[in-house]
Design a protein around this motif. Structure first.
Motif, PDB file in Angstrom:
ATOM      1  N   GLU A  77       0.863  -1.187   0.000  1.00 52.75           N
ATOM      2  CA  GLU A  77       0.000   0.000   0.000  1.00 52.75           C
ATOM      3  C   GLU A  77       0.896   1.233   0.000  1.00 52.75           C
ATOM      4  N   GLU A  78       0.370   2.338  -0.462  1.00 58.22           N
ATOM      5  CA  GLU A  78       1.119   3.611  -0.461  1.00 58.22           C
ATOM      6  C   GLU A  78       2.463   3.471  -1.166  1.00 58.22           C
ATOM      7  N   VAL A  79       2.467   2.756  -2.282  1.00 59.87           N
ATOM      8  CA  VAL A  79       3.726   2.419  -2.951  1.00 59.87           C
ATOM      9  C   VAL A  79       4.463   3.646  -3.481  1.00 59.87           C
ATOM     10  N   ASP A  80       3.734   4.626  -4.017  1.00 64.14           N
ATOM     11  CA  ASP A  80       4.399   5.832  -4.531  1.00 64.14           C
ATOM     12  C   ASP A  80       4.996   6.656  -3.405  1.00 64.14           C
ATOM     13  N   SER A  81       4.239   6.825  -2.337  1.00 60.45           N
ATOM     14  CA  SER A  81       4.746   7.570  -1.178  1.00 60.45           C
ATOM     15  C   SER A  81       5.950   6.877  -0.559  1.00 60.45           C
ATOM     16  N   ALA A  86      11.504   6.916   0.821  1.00 55.88           N
ATOM     17  CA  ALA A  86      12.708   6.085   0.945  1.00 55.88           C
ATOM     18  C   ALA A  86      13.872   6.696   0.165  1.00 55.88           C
ATOM     19  N   GLU A  87      13.594   7.187  -1.023  1.00 57.80           N
ATOM     20  CA  GLU A  87      14.657   7.848  -1.793  1.00 57.80           C
ATOM     21  C   GLU A  87      15.151   9.095  -1.080  1.00 57.80           C
ATOM     22  N   SER A  88      14.231   9.835  -0.469  1.00 55.58           N
ATOM     23  CA  SER A  88      14.625  11.079   0.198  1.00 55.58           C
ATOM     24  C   SER A  88      15.488  10.830   1.435  1.00 55.58           C
ATOM     25  N   VAL A  89      15.351   9.655   2.063  1.00 56.45           N
ATOM     26  CA  VAL A  89      16.194   9.323   3.218  1.00 56.45           C
ATOM     27  C   VAL A  89      17.362   8.429   2.812  1.00 56.45           C
ATOM     28  N   GLU A  90      17.592   8.354   1.509  1.00 55.33           N
ATOM     29  CA  GLU A  90      18.754   7.677   0.923  1.00 55.33           C
ATOM     30  C   GLU A  90      18.791   6.174   1.158  1.00 55.33           C
ATOM     31  N   ALA A  97       7.401  -5.040 -10.440  1.00 58.39           N
ATOM     32  CA  ALA A  97       6.417  -5.077 -11.521  1.00 58.39           C
ATOM     33  C   ALA A  97       5.487  -6.269 -11.363  1.00 58.39           C
ATOM     34  N   VAL A  98       4.556  -6.122 -10.454  1.00 56.23           N
ATOM     35  CA  VAL A  98       3.499  -7.107 -10.250  1.00 56.23           C
ATOM     36  C   VAL A  98       2.184  -6.344 -10.261  1.00 56.23           C
ATOM     37  N   GLU A  99       1.093  -7.055 -10.236  1.00 56.62           N
ATOM     38  CA  GLU A  99      -0.207  -6.395 -10.213  1.00 56.62           C
ATOM     39  C   GLU A  99      -0.921  -6.787  -8.933  1.00 56.62           C
ATOM     40  N   PRO A 100      -1.270  -5.880  -8.063  1.00 54.39           N
ATOM     41  CA  PRO A 100      -0.953  -4.448  -8.119  1.00 54.39           C
ATOM     42  C   PRO A 100       0.535  -4.217  -7.846  1.00 54.39           C
ATOM     43  N   PRO A 101       1.055  -3.083  -8.290  1.00 52.56           N
ATOM     44  CA  PRO A 101       2.491  -2.813  -8.127  1.00 52.56           C
ATOM     45  C   PRO A 101       2.883  -2.692  -6.655  1.00 52.56           C
ATOM     46  N   ARG A 102       4.161  -2.949  -6.411  1.00 56.19           N
ATOM     47  CA  ARG A 102       4.734  -2.815  -5.072  1.00 56.19           C
ATOM     48  C   ARG A 102       5.997  -1.983  -5.158  1.00 56.19           C
ATOM     49  N   THR A 103       6.413  -1.461  -4.023  1.00 54.49           N
ATOM     50  CA  THR A 103       7.693  -0.767  -3.917  1.00 54.49           C
ATOM     51  C   THR A 103       8.574  -1.558  -2.970  1.00 54.49           C
ATOM     52  N   ILE A 104       9.803  -1.818  -3.395  1.00 54.05           N
ATOM     53  CA  ILE A 104      10.762  -2.534  -2.563  1.00 54.05           C
ATOM     54  C   ILE A 104      11.764  -1.533  -2.016  1.00 54.05           C
ATOM     55  N   VAL A 105      11.956  -1.590  -0.704  1.00 53.21           N
ATOM     56  CA  VAL A 105      12.938  -0.750  -0.014  1.00 53.21           C
ATOM     57  C   VAL A 105      13.940  -1.693   0.639  1.00 53.21           C
ATOM     58  N   PHE A 106      15.215  -1.502   0.333  1.00 54.75           N
ATOM     59  CA  PHE A 106      16.280  -2.348   0.875  1.00 54.75           C
ATOM     60  C   PHE A 106      16.869  -1.704   2.129  1.00 54.75           C
ATOM     61  N   VAL A 107      17.016  -2.512   3.173  1.00 49.43           N
ATOM     62  CA  VAL A 107      17.650  -2.076   4.417  1.00 49.43           C
ATOM     63  C   VAL A 107      18.893  -2.947   4.558  1.00 49.43           C
ATOM     64  N   VAL A 113      17.864   1.186   9.788  1.00 50.20           N
ATOM     65  CA  VAL A 113      16.553   0.838  10.332  1.00 50.20           C
ATOM     66  C   VAL A 113      15.763   2.087  10.708  1.00 50.20           C
ATOM     67  N   LYS A 114      16.416   3.061  11.327  1.00 51.48           N
ATOM     68  CA  LYS A 114      15.713   4.299  11.710  1.00 51.48           C
ATOM     69  C   LYS A 114      15.158   4.999  10.468  1.00 51.48           C
ATOM     70  N   ARG A 115      15.935   5.007   9.391  1.00 55.87           N
ATOM     71  CA  ARG A 115      15.453   5.628   8.151  1.00 55.87           C
ATOM     72  C   ARG A 115      14.288   4.840   7.563  1.00 55.87           C
ATOM     73  N   ALA A 116      14.337   3.534   7.694  1.00 55.93           N
ATOM     74  CA  ALA A 116      13.226   2.714   7.207  1.00 55.93           C
ATOM     75  C   ALA A 116      11.952   2.993   8.002  1.00 55.93           C
ATOM     76  N   THR A 117      12.090   3.175   9.320  1.00 54.75           N
ATOM     77  CA  THR A 117      10.903   3.508  10.104  1.00 54.75           C
ATOM     78  C   THR A 117      10.391   4.897   9.753  1.00 54.75           C
ATOM     79  N   ASP A 118      11.285   5.790   9.335  1.00 57.19           N
ATOM     80  CA  ASP A 118      10.854   7.115   8.874  1.00 57.19           C
ATOM     81  C   ASP A 118       9.926   6.989   7.666  1.00 57.19           C
ATOM     82  N   VAL A 119      10.158   5.977   6.835  1.00 56.27           N
ATOM     83  CA  VAL A 119       9.288   5.756   5.677  1.00 56.27           C
ATOM     84  C   VAL A 119       7.882   5.406   6.163  1.00 56.27           C
TER      85      VAL A 119
END
Length: 124
Positions: A77-81, A86-90, A97-107, A113-119
């Motif tokens: 959910e909230e894949v664009d946000s 995540a990009e803004s916190v580097e 590319a699945v349906e519905p689309p997903r966003t993957i964030v690597f930690v 971890v703190k930056r991931a929780t910021d997302v």
């Protein structure tokens, strides 16, 4: 001086779970860790460790997978946000590319971890 880094995927996922479960500031109390597999073992492809759901309705926001050298969060959910924040916190981000689309964030480090929780905080 030796710099200690946590790069074990299972440990990173545990740290993230702890942050989501224990931090009540910034709205994180609206989330809960569900369907956790305490015996999960990392793999090259990634194994599902747990899901993060909205506490009020149980809808799954994201899944967390463990790999040998990192954890990855797949936002359902909230894949664009999630991608934008995540990009803004580097953090490293890519679409899935699945349906519905997903966003993957690597930690890839315990320090991320703190930056991931910021997302999570930003998309709540």
């Amino acid at each position: 001086m030796v710099e200690d880094r946590t790069t074990d995927g299972k440990r990173i996922a545990q740290l993230l779970s702890s942050e989501v479960s224990s931090r009540e500031d910034s709205g994180l109390d609206a989330l809960e860790v569900v369907n956790a597999d305490a015996d999960v073992e990392p793999s090259a492809e990634g194994e599902l460790a747990y899901e993060i759901a909205f506490a009020d309705g149980g809808e799954i926001l994201a899944e967390v997978y463990v790999q040998e050298d990192r954890a990855r969060i797949e936002f359902r959910e909230e894949v664009d946000s999630a991608a934008e924040v995540a990009e803004s916190v580097e953090l490293r981000v890519r679409p899935k590319a699945v349906e519905p689309p997903r966003t993957i964030v690597f930690v890839e480090d315990g320090a991320e971890v703190k930056r991931a929780t910021d997302v999570f905080v930003a998309i709540l």
